[in-house]
Design a protein around this motif. Structure first.
Motif, short mmCIF file in Angstrom:
data_model
loop_
_atom_site.label_atom_id
_atom_site.label_comp_id
_atom_site.label_asym_id
_atom_site.label_seq_id
_atom_site.Cartn_x
_atom_site.Cartn_y
_atom_site.Cartn_z
N ASP A 79 0.84 -1.19 0.00
CA ASP A 79 0.00 0.00 0.00
C ASP A 79 0.89 1.26 0.00
OD1 ASP A 79 -2.22 -1.67 -0.02
OD2 ASP A 79 -2.29 -1.78 2.14
N GLU A 80 0.71 2.17 0.96
CA GLU A 80 1.52 3.40 0.97
C GLU A 80 2.92 3.16 1.54
OE1 GLU A 80 -1.56 3.41 2.52
OE2 GLU A 80 -2.67 4.33 0.85
N ARG A 81 3.16 1.98 2.06
CA ARG A 81 4.47 1.66 2.65
C ARG A 81 5.40 1.13 1.56
NH1 ARG A 81 4.99 -3.16 7.05
NH2 ARG A 81 7.24 -3.07 7.45
N ILE A 82 6.38 1.94 1.19
CA ILE A 82 7.31 1.59 0.11
C ILE A 82 8.73 1.70 0.66
CG2 ILE A 82 8.07 2.12 -2.23
CD1 ILE A 82 5.27 3.78 -2.26
N GLU A 83 9.47 0.61 0.61
CA GLU A 83 10.80 0.59 1.22
C GLU A 83 11.80 -0.11 0.31
OE1 GLU A 83 10.17 -1.51 4.84
OE2 GLU A 83 9.04 0.10 5.80
N ILE A 84 13.04 0.41 0.34
CA ILE A 84 14.17 -0.27 -0.30
C ILE A 84 14.87 -1.04 0.81
CG2 ILE A 84 16.32 0.01 -1.58
CD1 ILE A 84 15.16 2.72 -2.58
N ARG A 85 14.78 -2.36 0.78
CA ARG A 85 15.26 -3.19 1.88
C ARG A 85 16.53 -3.96 1.52
NH1 ARG A 85 10.11 -5.97 4.96
NH2 ARG A 85 9.07 -4.03 5.61
N ASP A 86 17.28 -4.29 2.52
CA ASP A 86 18.52 -5.04 2.34
C ASP A 86 18.21 -6.45 1.83
OD1 ASP A 86 21.45 -5.50 2.79
OD2 ASP A 86 20.65 -6.99 4.19
N ALA A 87 18.95 -6.89 0.80
CA ALA A 87 18.74 -8.22 0.22
C ALA A 87 20.00 -9.06 0.28
CB ALA A 87 18.26 -8.09 -1.22
N SER A 88 20.90 -8.74 1.21
CA SER A 88 22.16 -9.49 1.31
C SER A 88 21.90 -10.98 1.53
CB SER A 88 23.02 -8.93 2.45
OG SER A 88 23.33 -7.57 2.23
N ALA A 89 20.89 -11.30 2.32
CA ALA A 89 20.59 -12.71 2.61
C ALA A 89 19.97 -13.42 1.40
CB ALA A 89 19.65 -12.80 3.80
N LEU A 90 19.43 -12.65 0.46
CA LEU A 90 18.81 -13.24 -0.73
C LEU A 90 19.79 -13.35 -1.89
CD1 LEU A 90 15.44 -11.22 -0.74
CD2 LEU A 90 15.77 -13.58 0.02
N TRP A 91 20.81 -12.51 -1.88
CA TRP A 91 21.76 -12.45 -3.01
C TRP A 91 22.52 -13.78 -3.11
CZ3 TRP A 91 21.28 -8.68 -6.39
CH2 TRP A 91 22.27 -8.49 -7.35
N GLY A 92 22.55 -14.35 -4.29
CA GLY A 92 23.19 -15.64 -4.50
C GLY A 92 22.22 -16.79 -4.49
N LEU A 93 21.00 -16.57 -3.98
CA LEU A 93 20.01 -17.64 -3.98
C LEU A 93 19.41 -17.83 -5.37
CD1 LEU A 93 17.92 -16.97 -0.72
CD2 LEU A 93 19.85 -18.53 -1.03
N GLY A 94 19.03 -19.08 -5.66
CA GLY A 94 18.29 -19.35 -6.87
C GLY A 94 16.88 -18.77 -6.79
N LEU A 129 8.56 -10.71 -7.89
CA LEU A 129 9.36 -10.71 -9.11
C LEU A 129 10.82 -10.81 -8.68
CD1 LEU A 129 9.57 -10.17 -12.24
CD2 LEU A 129 9.86 -7.77 -11.66
N ALA A 130 11.53 -11.86 -9.10
CA ALA A 130 12.88 -12.10 -8.58
C ALA A 130 13.81 -12.62 -9.67
CB ALA A 130 12.84 -13.08 -7.41
N ILE A 131 15.10 -12.39 -9.46
CA ILE A 131 16.13 -12.91 -10.37
C ILE A 131 16.97 -13.95 -9.65
CG2 ILE A 131 16.23 -10.78 -11.73
CD1 ILE A 131 18.87 -10.12 -10.23
N GLY A 132 17.72 -14.72 -10.44
CA GLY A 132 18.66 -15.70 -9.91
C GLY A 132 20.09 -15.25 -10.10
N PRO A 133 21.06 -16.14 -9.86
CA PRO A 133 22.47 -15.79 -10.00
C PRO A 133 22.86 -15.29 -11.38
CG PRO A 133 22.25 -17.81 -8.74
CD PRO A 133 20.88 -17.48 -9.25
N ALA A 134 22.21 -15.78 -12.44
CA ALA A 134 22.54 -15.31 -13.79
C ALA A 134 22.25 -13.83 -13.94
CB ALA A 134 21.78 -16.12 -14.84
#
Length: 380
Positions: A127-142, A161-166
């Motif tokens: 909704d009105e809550r929009i944040e740029i959050r840390d994704a260090s724990a997600l980086w490298g995951l498939g 909507l997400a990307i993988g290592p490629a």
């Protein structure tokens, strides 16, 4: 405006700036649908001469006015950007379980993303809550693991909507995945997200979409639904999906692997598959896919074992690689090796499209830009 959430969200990842603006009614009327408005915004905003993976380059993501309503099969999401594979402006689109509907329900029709974060991040919209959050724990995951991790953190109905290592390694044959089941971005959209250190966009909305004339809209919607329900071959499509048109293996084999069918939001057909490997070392592994025929694509290149075919495509999807570009690329690379135009490194596996082990090895090399995979990651 009927059908529109009414706002465009702009995010500058370099500066961390987030802003919103109302969608212009003239643009909404003159540039029809989610793709039409995406193209108009991209035309106005993409800097002339910008390299596809440069921070100043941007992408526009959006949905049309029917998404979020109960019109059958209205779920499409579109992206327009300058794509790294062709170096030209292009578009891509995908369905998905709920991403488009959740974006609209959160109050936005379109998102414009520019800049580059100084570390891995994901964009969270509720909704009105929009944040740029840390994704260090997600980086490298498939893709699958990232999706599961995000769903575990953000309970309830969400779109992802997400990307993988490629994509993280900016391969020009990388894609983004919508709700882990649909692919978005032939041409290297995954690399664009990766170049911005953007692992994912997560949307969760509590609102809804109004229509201007509910009685007339419901009449049209019911007429479309009636046409679908009266289609003579509907039951076959519901049972078999795309496999009805492309029977790549005997029906008994398909029924063995089919765990159940799945559908994009508001779709009465349900042409997508949830497939389970039932034999061999990967027995029990499940895969959500837009069609079982995608999982059998390696058999077209000579792979005999259907379970190895499925396992390979699961690997390609988890890396976030465009499967069709992958096989086209490897076929081309093999010809270059045979012609001595390029030479593989001594420790590299020969390129054999019908070999499960060879293709698994090259998928990893391309996704992580290892050895000759670094060359192939830029595409044909």
């Amino acid at each position: 405006m009927g059908g529109f959430a009414g706002s465009i969200l702009s995010v500058d990842l370099s500066k961390g700036n987030i802003s919103t603006q109302p969608i212009d009614e003239d643009i909404a009327r003159n540039y029809i649908g989610g793709l039409g408005v995406c193209i108009k915004l991209a035309y106005d905003l993409i800097p002339s001469g910008a390299e596809p993976l440069a921070p100043e380059s941007l992408f526009v993501l959006g949905t049309g006015p029917l998404v979020g309503t109960n019109l059958p099969s209205a779920s499409r999401v579109f992206v327009v950007s300058k794509l790294p594979l062709s170096k030209t402006v292009g578009w891509c689109g995908a369905g998905g379980y709920s991403f488009g509907e959740q974006l609209k329900s959160s109050g936005f029709d379109h998102i414009v993303v520019t800049g580059k974060a100084d570390k891995p991040v994901y964009l969270y919209i509720e909704d009105e809550r929009i944040e740029i959050r840390d994704a260090s724990a997600l980086w490298g995951l498939g893709v699958e693991a990232a999706y599961d991790s995000i769903c575990e953190k953000h309970k309830g109905r969400i779109g992802v909507l997400a990307i993988g290592p490629a994509g993280e390694n900016k391969s020009a044959i990388s894609m983004a995945f919508v709700d882990r089941i649909s692919t978005l971005g032939r041409g290297g959209f995954g690399a664009i997200m990766g170049s911005k250190n953007l692992k994912a966009i997560v949307v969760k909305g509590s609102g809804g979409i109004n229509v201007a004339d509910r009685k007339r809209f419901n009449s049209i919607s019911q007429a479309v639904l009636k046409t679908i329900k009266e289609y003579a071959y509907l039951k076959e499509w519901q049972d078999l999906g795309m496999f009805k048109a492309f029977p790549l293996v005997p029906l008994d084999d398909y029924n063995k692997m089919k765990a159940r069918r799945a559908a994009c939001i508001s779709c009465p057909v349900g042409c997508k598959d949830i497939v389970r490997i039932t034999e061999g070392p990967y027995s029990g592994l499940e895969k959500h896919t837009s069609s079982a025929i995608n999982l059998l694509t390696p058999t077209m290149y000579g792979m005999k074992n259907i379970w190895e075919s499925i396992r390979l495509v699961i690997e390609l999807d988890n890396f976030g690689l465009d499967m069709f570009e992958f096989f086209n690329l490897l076929d081309f690379a093999r010809k270059l090796v045979d012609s001595r135009i390029i030479q593989l490194q001594p420790d590299e596996t020969e390129i054999e499209l019908k070999s499960f082990n060879s293709m698994m090895s090259w998928a990893k090399k391309i996704a992580y830009r290892e050895g000759t995979g670094g060359l192939l990651a830029d595409g044909v």
